[in-house]
Write an enzyme that holds these catalytic residues in place. Sequence first.
Site, PDB file in Angstrom:
ATOM      1  N   LYS A  18       0.833  -1.170   0.003  1.00  0.00           N
ATOM      2  CA  LYS A  18       0.025   0.074   0.003  1.00  0.00           C
ATOM      3  C   LYS A  18       1.030   1.183  -0.095  1.00  0.00           C
ATOM      4  O   LYS A  18       0.386   2.280   0.441  1.00  0.00           O
ATOM      5  CB  LYS A  18      -1.010   0.049   1.268  1.00  0.00           C
ATOM      6  CG  LYS A  18      -1.724  -1.304   1.186  1.00  0.00           C
ATOM      7  CD  LYS A  18      -2.730  -1.140   0.181  1.00  0.00           C
ATOM      8  CE  LYS A  18      -3.804  -2.548  -0.028  1.00  0.00           C
ATOM      9  NZ  LYS A  18      -4.712  -2.323  -1.075  1.00  0.00           N
ATOM     10  N   LEU A  46      -5.872   7.157   1.515  1.00  0.00           N
ATOM     11  CA  LEU A  46      -7.032   7.520   0.763  1.00  0.00           C
ATOM     12  C   LEU A  46      -8.348   6.562   0.978  1.00  0.00           C
ATOM     13  O   LEU A  46      -9.571   6.886   0.923  1.00  0.00           O
ATOM     14  CB  LEU A  46      -6.624   8.160  -0.426  1.00  0.00           C
ATOM     15  CG  LEU A  46      -5.437   9.051  -0.358  1.00  0.00           C
ATOM     16  CD1 LEU A  46      -5.089   9.264  -1.927  1.00  0.00           C
ATOM     17  CD2 LEU A  46      -6.192  10.453   0.124  1.00  0.00           C
ATOM     18  N   GLY A  52       0.962  13.262   3.738  1.00  0.00           N
ATOM     19  CA  GLY A  52       1.430  12.705   5.091  1.00  0.00           C
ATOM     20  C   GLY A  52       2.520  12.220   5.109  1.00  0.00           C
ATOM     21  O   GLY A  52       3.174  12.190   6.483  1.00  0.00           O
ATOM     22  N   GLU A  59       4.741  14.747   5.942  1.00  0.00           N
ATOM     23  CA  GLU A  59       4.612  15.309   7.359  1.00  0.00           C
ATOM     24  C   GLU A  59       5.195  14.365   8.182  1.00  0.00           C
ATOM     25  O   GLU A  59       5.941  14.997   9.078  1.00  0.00           O
ATOM     26  CB  GLU A  59       3.227  15.311   7.503  1.00  0.00           C
ATOM     27  CG  GLU A  59       2.334  16.333   6.731  1.00  0.00           C
ATOM     28  CD  GLU A  59       0.855  16.268   6.998  1.00  0.00           C
ATOM     29  OE1 GLU A  59       0.127  15.397   6.912  1.00  0.00           O
ATOM     30  OE2 GLU A  59       0.237  17.562   7.129  1.00  0.00           O
ATOM     31  N   GLU A 104      -2.511  17.171  -1.745  1.00  0.00           N
ATOM     32  CA  GLU A 104      -3.476  17.208  -0.935  1.00  0.00           C
ATOM     33  C   GLU A 104      -4.754  18.007  -1.825  1.00  0.00           C
ATOM     34  O   GLU A 104      -5.613  17.690  -1.911  1.00  0.00           O
ATOM     35  CB  GLU A 104      -3.407  17.895   0.576  1.00  0.00           C
ATOM     36  CG  GLU A 104      -2.862  17.029   1.651  1.00  0.00           C
ATOM     37  CD  GLU A 104      -1.640  16.853   1.595  1.00  0.00           C
ATOM     38  OE1 GLU A 104      -0.784  17.482   0.589  1.00  0.00           O
ATOM     39  OE2 GLU A 104      -0.929  16.510   2.537  1.00  0.00           O
ATOM     40  N   GLY A 138      -3.087  17.953   7.190  1.00  0.00           N
ATOM     41  CA  GLY A 138      -3.932  17.786   8.517  1.00  0.00           C
ATOM     42  C   GLY A 138      -2.876  17.225   9.577  1.00  0.00           C
ATOM     43  O   GLY A 138      -3.064  16.831  10.793  1.00  0.00           O
TER      44      GLY A 138
HETATM   45  C1  1HE Z   1      -2.762   3.768  -1.347  1.00  0.00           C
HETATM   46  C2  1HE Z   1      -2.123   5.088  -1.376  1.00  0.00           C
HETATM   47  C3  1HE Z   1      -2.745   5.899  -0.448  1.00  0.00           C
HETATM   48  C4  1HE Z   1      -1.038   4.038  -2.790  1.00  0.00           C
HETATM   49  N1  1HE Z   1      -3.767   5.493   0.170  1.00  0.00           N
HETATM   50  N2  1HE Z   1      -3.652   3.431  -0.793  1.00  0.00           N
HETATM   51  N3  1HE Z   1      -1.395  10.590  -1.092  1.00  0.00           N
HETATM   52  C5  1HE Z   1      -1.274  10.562  -2.464  1.00  0.00           C
HETATM   53  O1  1HE Z   1      -2.167  11.386  -3.138  1.00  0.00           O
HETATM   54  C6  1HE Z   1      -0.459   9.692  -3.087  1.00  0.00           C
HETATM   55  C7  1HE Z   1      -1.210   8.584  -3.507  1.00  0.00           C
HETATM   56  N4  1HE Z   1      -0.306   7.460  -4.151  1.00  0.00           N
HETATM   57  C8  1HE Z   1       0.264   7.579  -5.578  1.00  0.00           C
HETATM   58  O2  1HE Z   1       0.330   8.630  -6.022  1.00  0.00           O
HETATM   59  C9  1HE Z   1       0.784   6.089  -6.014  1.00  0.00           C
HETATM   60  O3  1HE Z   1       0.330   5.183  -5.375  1.00  0.00           O
HETATM   61  C10 1HE Z   1       2.466   6.486  -5.639  1.00  0.00           C
HETATM   62  C11 1HE Z   1       3.093   7.358  -6.492  1.00  0.00           C
HETATM   63  C12 1HE Z   1       2.698   6.473  -4.180  1.00  0.00           C
HETATM   64  C13 1HE Z   1       3.083   4.924  -5.988  1.00  0.00           C
HETATM   65  O4  1HE Z   1       2.392   4.353  -7.182  1.00  0.00           O
HETATM   66  P1  1HE Z   1       2.755   3.070  -7.813  1.00  0.00           P
HETATM   67  O5  1HE Z   1       2.261   3.208  -9.361  1.00  0.00           O
HETATM   68  O6  1HE Z   1       3.975   2.427  -7.231  1.00  0.00           O
HETATM   69  O7  1HE Z   1       1.680   2.333  -7.088  1.00  0.00           O
HETATM   70  P2  1HE Z   1      -0.153   2.163  -7.069  1.00  0.00           P
HETATM   71  O8  1HE Z   1      -0.604   1.337  -8.307  1.00  0.00           O
HETATM   72  O9  1HE Z   1      -0.461   3.611  -7.364  1.00  0.00           O
HETATM   73  O10 1HE Z   1      -0.626   1.585  -5.690  1.00  0.00           O
HETATM   74  C14 1HE Z   1      -0.459   0.522  -5.212  1.00  0.00           C
HETATM   75  C15 1HE Z   1      -1.269   0.103  -4.213  1.00  0.00           C
HETATM   76  O11 1HE Z   1      -1.041   1.260  -3.185  1.00  0.00           O
HETATM   77  C16 1HE Z   1      -2.572   0.375  -4.475  1.00  0.00           C
HETATM   78  O12 1HE Z   1      -3.478  -0.790  -3.802  1.00  0.00           O
HETATM   79  P3  1HE Z   1      -3.972  -2.007  -4.493  1.00  0.00           P
HETATM   80  O13 1HE Z   1      -4.800  -2.683  -3.211  1.00  0.00           O
HETATM   81  O14 1HE Z   1      -4.948  -1.471  -5.696  1.00  0.00           O
HETATM   82  O15 1HE Z   1      -2.801  -2.684  -4.972  1.00  0.00           O
HETATM   83  C17 1HE Z   1      -3.158   1.674  -3.999  1.00  0.00           C
HETATM   84  O16 1HE Z   1      -4.414   1.715  -3.747  1.00  0.00           O
HETATM   85  C18 1HE Z   1      -2.225   1.764  -2.713  1.00  0.00           C
HETATM   86  N5  1HE Z   1      -1.859   2.964  -2.238  1.00  0.00           N
HETATM   87  N6  1HE Z   1      -1.219   5.028  -2.290  1.00  0.00           N
HETATM   88  C19 1HE Z   1      -4.206   4.076   0.304  1.00  0.00           C
HETATM   89  N7  1HE Z   1      -2.272   7.098  -0.308  1.00  0.00           N
HETATM   90  C20 1HE Z   1      -3.534  13.951   7.552  1.00  0.00           C
HETATM   91  S1  1HE Z   1      -3.855  14.848   6.081  1.00  0.00           S
HETATM   92  C21 1HE Z   1      -2.971  14.153   4.972  1.00  0.00           C
HETATM   93  C22 1HE Z   1      -3.452  14.033   3.574  1.00  0.00           C
HETATM   94  C23 1HE Z   1      -2.498  13.321   2.651  1.00  0.00           C
HETATM   95  O17 1HE Z   1      -1.850  12.829   2.923  1.00  0.00           O
HETATM   96  S2  1HE Z   1      -2.996  13.683   1.031  1.00  0.00           S
HETATM   97  C24 1HE Z   1      -1.907  12.658   0.044  1.00  0.00           C
HETATM   98  C25 1HE Z   1      -2.282  11.432  -0.267  1.00  0.00           C
END
Ligand code: 1HE
Length: 266
Positions: A31, A74, A119, A122, A142, A150
């Site tokens: 994840k 997310l 995060g 963070e 975000e 947050g």
């Molecule tokens: C996740 C998450 C996640 C991956 N929550 N499950 N953060 C983001 O907006 C970043 C979101 N993630 C990405 O942009 C990409 O996943 C990555 C660039 C980090 C990696 O890419 P990649 O191609 O190696 O992996 P993927 O195919 O996107 O994800 C692999 C798995 O990880 C997949 O799950 P699966 O069950 O389908 O295999 C994804 O759903 C999971 N995954 N990132 C949940 N973030 C206190 S407020 C803070 C607010 C924030 O942090 S907002 C920023 C959120």
Amino acid sequence: MYNINNQKLENLALEIRDDGIAILTLNRPKKRNALDAQTIEELISFFSSLPRNPDVRAVILRAEGDHFCAGLDLVEHHNEDRRPEEFMHICLRWHEAFNKMEYSGVPIIAALKGAVVGGGLELATSAHIRVADHSTYFALPEGQRGLFTGGGATIRVADLVGKARMIDMMLTGRIYKSEEGERVGLCQYVVEDSDAKAIELAQAAIKIPALSNFAICSGISHFQNMSALDAAYAEAVLAGVVNTQPAARERLEAFANKTAARVKPK
Ligand code: 1HE
């Protein structure tokens, strides 16, 4: 599986080496080490135990897989469909974890790679030193997700890069790659192998007396929250305690005897 304060560590892995360096690994690579509620509770549990654990002299926070941390889980956030006050309490738990890190008094070195986003940034900025490798990149996506920070980015990221750069990152989705991240202050080192460099830095840090490290890794952060007048007063009080410790006497004696190393570049 490890057990600290009756909290089972499932999303983190922990190794405490004989030299007192604890290696804490974010262990949800499938994840992308996204921070779900369980991981935050495990971080609280481990970092709360630090000040009472004399066996741990420094911590390396690293990650399994290609990415340090993809930020807020997310999918969990979507599935939970949280009410405003529920998410406020989630954020307060994040702050509990990250404040425990920043004010721990024990050096924490983050070994970064791949995504250090949202995060995840963070979390990384709650460590005392950040070491990136060449795959590392930093972002605050975000805004793109319809969210806001947050977990303390408005405090720690803004502190490192300044408010204008943080606003730019959030409004435009700007991504800073490792070297650029170092230039703007998001990390202090860019190396081939961030895990190896983090160990090297931790080995240097544990040569410093624990009380000095306590002052460095809690005092500086506390003083920044105070007025300059109060910070100067608190600094004097802390220096009174630290600079008269037995370990300081031995080291001063070595300097006076000309047996201590001189401070010179190699
Ligand atoms: C996740 C998450 C996640 C991956 N929550 N499950 N953060 C983001 O907006 C970043 C979101 N993630 C990405 O942009 C990409 O996943 C990555 C660039 C980090 C990696 O890419 P990649 O191609 O190696 O992996 P993927 O195919 O996107 O994800 C692999 C798995 O990880 C997949 O799950 P699966 O069950 O389908 O295999 C994804 O759903 C999971 N995954 N990132 C949940 N973030 C206190 S407020 C803070 C607010 C924030 O942090 S907002 C920023 C959120």
